[in-house]
Motif scaffolding. Structure first.
Motif, PDB file in Angstrom:
ATOM      1  N   LEU A  74      -5.162  -8.344  -6.448  1.00 22.55           N
ATOM      2  CA  LEU A  74      -3.702  -8.360  -6.366  1.00 22.55           C
ATOM      3  C   LEU A  74      -3.045  -9.325  -7.353  1.00 22.55           C
ATOM      4  O   LEU A  74      -2.037  -8.965  -7.991  1.00 22.55           O
ATOM      5  CB  LEU A  74      -3.248  -8.647  -4.936  1.00 22.55           C
ATOM      6  N   ALA A  91      -0.340  -8.159 -10.253  1.00 24.40           N
ATOM      7  CA  ALA A  91       1.015  -8.714 -10.280  1.00 24.40           C
ATOM      8  C   ALA A  91       1.335  -9.342 -11.631  1.00 24.40           C
ATOM      9  O   ALA A  91       2.434  -9.144 -12.180  1.00 24.40           O
ATOM     10  CB  ALA A  91       1.174  -9.739  -9.159  1.00 24.40           C
ATOM     11  N   ARG A 148       1.559  -6.586 -14.389  1.00 19.75           N
ATOM     12  CA  ARG A 148       2.791  -5.802 -14.237  1.00 19.75           C
ATOM     13  C   ARG A 148       4.001  -6.602 -14.687  1.00 19.75           C
ATOM     14  O   ARG A 148       4.932  -6.041 -15.300  1.00 19.75           O
ATOM     15  CB  ARG A 148       2.948  -5.371 -12.766  1.00 19.75           C
ATOM     16  N   GLU A 158      -5.964  -0.259   2.831  1.00 20.08           N
ATOM     17  CA  GLU A 158      -5.199  -1.502   2.843  1.00 20.08           C
ATOM     18  C   GLU A 158      -5.007  -2.068   1.437  1.00 20.08           C
ATOM     19  O   GLU A 158      -3.927  -2.547   1.077  1.00 20.08           O
ATOM     20  CB  GLU A 158      -5.900  -2.547   3.723  1.00 20.08           C
ATOM     21  N   ARG A 162      -2.467   0.144  -0.550  1.00 18.26           N
ATOM     22  CA  ARG A 162      -1.063  -0.108  -0.190  1.00 18.26           C
ATOM     23  C   ARG A 162      -0.570  -1.400  -0.838  1.00 18.26           C
ATOM     24  O   ARG A 162       0.514  -1.436  -1.455  1.00 18.26           O
ATOM     25  CB  ARG A 162      -0.924  -0.197   1.328  1.00 18.26           C
ATOM     26  N   ALA A 163      -1.364  -2.461  -0.734  1.00 20.62           N
ATOM     27  CA  ALA A 163      -0.949  -3.745  -1.292  1.00 20.62           C
ATOM     28  C   ALA A 163      -0.902  -3.693  -2.816  1.00 20.62           C
ATOM     29  O   ALA A 163      -0.029  -4.314  -3.438  1.00 20.62           O
ATOM     30  CB  ALA A 163      -1.913  -4.844  -0.829  1.00 20.62           C
ATOM     31  N   ILE A 213      -0.216  -1.078  -4.714  1.00 27.17           N
ATOM     32  CA  ILE A 213       0.989  -0.340  -5.115  1.00 27.17           C
ATOM     33  C   ILE A 213       2.208  -1.256  -5.011  1.00 27.17           C
ATOM     34  O   ILE A 213       3.068  -1.286  -5.897  1.00 27.17           O
ATOM     35  CB  ILE A 213       1.154   0.921  -4.259  1.00 27.17           C
ATOM     36  N   GLU A 214       2.276  -2.039  -3.955  1.00 25.65           N
ATOM     37  CA  GLU A 214       3.386  -2.980  -3.791  1.00 25.65           C
ATOM     38  C   GLU A 214       3.384  -4.031  -4.893  1.00 25.65           C
ATOM     39  O   GLU A 214       4.443  -4.504  -5.322  1.00 25.65           O
ATOM     40  CB  GLU A 214       3.306  -3.643  -2.413  1.00 25.65           C
ATOM     41  N   ALA A 215       2.186  -4.403  -5.371  1.00 23.66           N
ATOM     42  CA  ALA A 215       2.071  -5.418  -6.416  1.00 23.66           C
ATOM     43  C   ALA A 215       2.358  -4.873  -7.803  1.00 23.66           C
ATOM     44  O   ALA A 215       2.531  -5.652  -8.747  1.00 23.66           O
ATOM     45  CB  ALA A 215       0.669  -6.043  -6.383  1.00 23.66           C
ATOM     46  N   THR A 227       0.088   1.638 -10.363  1.00 26.42           N
ATOM     47  CA  THR A 227       0.674   2.976 -10.356  1.00 26.42           C
ATOM     48  C   THR A 227      -0.383   4.062 -10.174  1.00 26.42           C
ATOM     49  O   THR A 227      -0.043   5.247 -10.150  1.00 26.42           O
ATOM     50  CB  THR A 227       1.451   3.218 -11.660  1.00 26.42           C
ATOM     51  N   SER A 263       3.776   7.081  -1.463  1.00 26.75           N
ATOM     52  CA  SER A 263       4.184   6.323  -2.638  1.00 26.75           C
ATOM     53  C   SER A 263       4.464   7.285  -3.785  1.00 26.75           C
ATOM     54  O   SER A 263       4.498   8.498  -3.594  1.00 26.75           O
ATOM     55  CB  SER A 263       3.070   5.342  -3.040  1.00 26.75           C
TER      56      SER A 263
END
Length: 298
Positions: free
Chosen positions: A87, A91, A94, A109, A112-113, A115-117, A120, A140
């Motif tokens: 992660l 981050a 990105r 899990e 999901r995390a 994609i949030e970070a 793509t 997503s």
């Protein structure tokens, strides 16, 4: 010349758009693991992993694949530990680039995390071993890479046997594509990968490369993850640090047979090989034209 029958060749993945009817994308590899099969932990430390990602972008990579758990058999990596590995890299990359970022995971899990970070793409190399992954991607805008793999994650699969490997891999992938679409992931967000070396021996991987058009005929962009694999080492009697040329050759043959994404460690050489191959196939124009076009020979 073989051209795959892509139903949705134009793909927008994050901030970038690809026309896979005329384009080959190069996916770079950043493994934040202490025991990666190729780099043996070179990018395990966070700042080295982040630097490797930005270096790949600078060298021309269209895509960076970030992994926090090796595929090879072994003890499971706790989800919390895998998240701590991947992660922060996602981050930071990105925040400084619009490059396509994928996370190599099969855990819902982590997906999901990630994609949030800012990831793509979810690159699942286990053949959808975790069914909970599908609704996460469906909810997503991420793309999903579906890979042929028969064993449960991090377990061995001794003496794999296939009567017709290309056909059987294609059937497996077609089935998994149907599952993904039934879960709500549109076809234009799916990519397929035959999984070179994953539960396959060297002869299997060589045949898959030679007959990759059978996979590409499914009509989805095909990813060839051939870089530095054992089938190259066994074919050439080459250690892991001596497989660069064999990897490039395997990537070129994969492109000729329909691959439109190649996952490679040596980004500079791979970008050049992909662009040259695409130009020979008539998919792209040369960067410039000058030789023997003037009044004097150049």
């Amino acid at each position: 010349m073989y051209l795959p029958p892509l139903r949705f060749p134009v793909r927008t993945i994050g901030a970038r758009t690809f026309d896979f009817s005329r384009q080959v994308a190069v996916m770079a590899v950043v493994n934040r693991t202490p025991d990666s099969f190729f780099d043996q932990g070179r990018t395990f430390v966070l700042d080295r992993a982040v630097a490797a990602g930005f270096e790949a972008v600078e060298n021309g990579a269209d895509w960076v694949d970030i992994g926090g758990a090796p595929f090879a058999p072994g003890a499971p990596i706790p989800v919390e530990e895998e998240a701590e590995r991947v992660l922060p890299v996602i981050a930071e990359l990105r925040a400084g680039s619009d490059v396509v970022i994928s996370v190599d995971t099969f855990h819902a899990e982590i997906a999901r995390a990630a994609i949030e970070a800012g990831a793509t793409v979810i690159n699942d190399t286990t053949g959808l071993s975790d069914p909970r992954l599908l609704p996460v991607v469906a909810d997503s805008e991420a793309t999903l890479v579906i890979t042929h793999s028969l064993a449960a994650p991090r377990t061995s699969y001794p003496r794999p046997h296939y009567d017709d490997i290309a056909r059987e891999v294609a059937e497996f992938l077609a089935d998994r594509v149907e599952r993904a679409m039934a879960a709500g992931i549109p076809e234009d967000r799916l990519v397929i990968d035959p999984g070179h070396d994953l539960n396959k021996n060297t002869l299997h991987s060589l045949e898959l490369t030679r007959r990759l058009s059978v996979i590409a005929d499914l009509g989805l962009p095909t990813l060839a993850a051939v870089s530095n694999k054992d089938f190259i080492g066994e074919t050439l009697d080459a250690d892991r640090t001596e497989r660069r040329e064999g990897s490039i050759a395997a990537a070129v043959v994969s492109i000729v047979n329909g691959a439109r994404i190649i996952r490679m460690h040596d980004v500079i050489a791979s970008v050049a090989a992909a662009r040259m191959t695409a130009a020979i196939l008539g998919l792209r124009e040369p960067a410039y034209l000058r030789h023997n076009l003037g009044d004097a020979n150049d």
